[in-house]
Scaffold this motif. Sequence first.
Motif, PDB file in Angstrom:
ATOM      1  N   SER A 124       2.063   5.012  -3.397  1.00 22.21           N
ATOM      2  CA  SER A 124       1.857   6.392  -2.944  1.00 22.21           C
ATOM      3  C   SER A 124       3.192   7.109  -2.747  1.00 22.21           C
ATOM      4  O   SER A 124       3.319   8.302  -3.067  1.00 22.21           O
ATOM      5  N   ASP A 167       0.813  -1.212   0.000  1.00 25.24           N
ATOM      6  CA  ASP A 167       0.000   0.000   0.000  1.00 25.24           C
ATOM      7  C   ASP A 167       0.846   1.261   0.000  1.00 25.24           C
ATOM      8  O   ASP A 167       0.382   2.326  -0.432  1.00 25.24           O
ATOM      9  N   ARG A 184       4.607   8.103  -6.063  1.00 23.46           N
ATOM     10  CA  ARG A 184       3.880   9.232  -6.654  1.00 23.46           C
ATOM     11  C   ARG A 184       4.083  10.530  -5.883  1.00 23.46           C
ATOM     12  O   ARG A 184       4.275  11.593  -6.475  1.00 23.46           O
ATOM     13  N   LEU A 185       4.071  10.448  -4.567  1.00 23.15           N
ATOM     14  CA  LEU A 185       4.063  11.653  -3.740  1.00 23.15           C
ATOM     15  C   LEU A 185       5.341  11.882  -2.946  1.00 23.15           C
ATOM     16  O   LEU A 185       5.518  12.949  -2.361  1.00 23.15           O
TER      17      LEU A 185
END
Length: 236
Positions: A52, A48, A55-56
Amino acid sequence: MSKKTEFQALDLISAYSEKKKNPSHLELNQIFPNPNQPRLIGKEDTSDLVPSMERLGLIEPILVRKEKGRYLIVAGERRYRAALKLGWKEIPAIITDANEDVCYEMSLAENEKRKNLNPWEVGKAIQYLRKEKKKTADEVSTLLGYSERYVKQLSSIARLDQKSVMELMISGKPLSVKNLEDLLKRKENRGGEIVSPRDAFGQSKVSINIGKLNGKLRENFLKELNSLKKKYGINE
């Protein structure tokens, strides 16, 4: 009721929050997971986090302490593992000079605040603090914000071995306090004894009128209620 001893970890959490704005950047090859940490299940699973973080980036730095020329993770092992999978060379980190015992307390409080630990893991951590570090139930309840009764309840769950807990999880049942207590009863060949105070009420229901609460108070109340339902394994 025993006399309270303030946990330095509570102050450390506050200090940690203040330092998030200006973290250091450490090379990943200087950082190592701490073998003595509260989280026992799922710490290798980063499925998970990887997308993310790719991307971030890393929104929140990890927390480490220096020991013998290397850095041991206090909080953020899954973020560290995700960074490794992404091939990062360094990671934002906050370095604390707190000792090992305080860092353990801080890691437990931080993980529990984020609801990263299941009741069995919390119970094992409580068991460690009480048996190895000679903390009282009152002291541990101060750290976690729990009642002494609930601390003792989680300590009972800690008698389960990890294999049994994993088998329960694989069966599809949530690792709720009730399910873990039921498993403990079966493992210890006990009958109808009550471990959880909740069992004593059977199928009783409580009705609460929140009509007089304004919008913000109602929202906060429902949020806390949902958190309590999750903690005690109440699905209805």
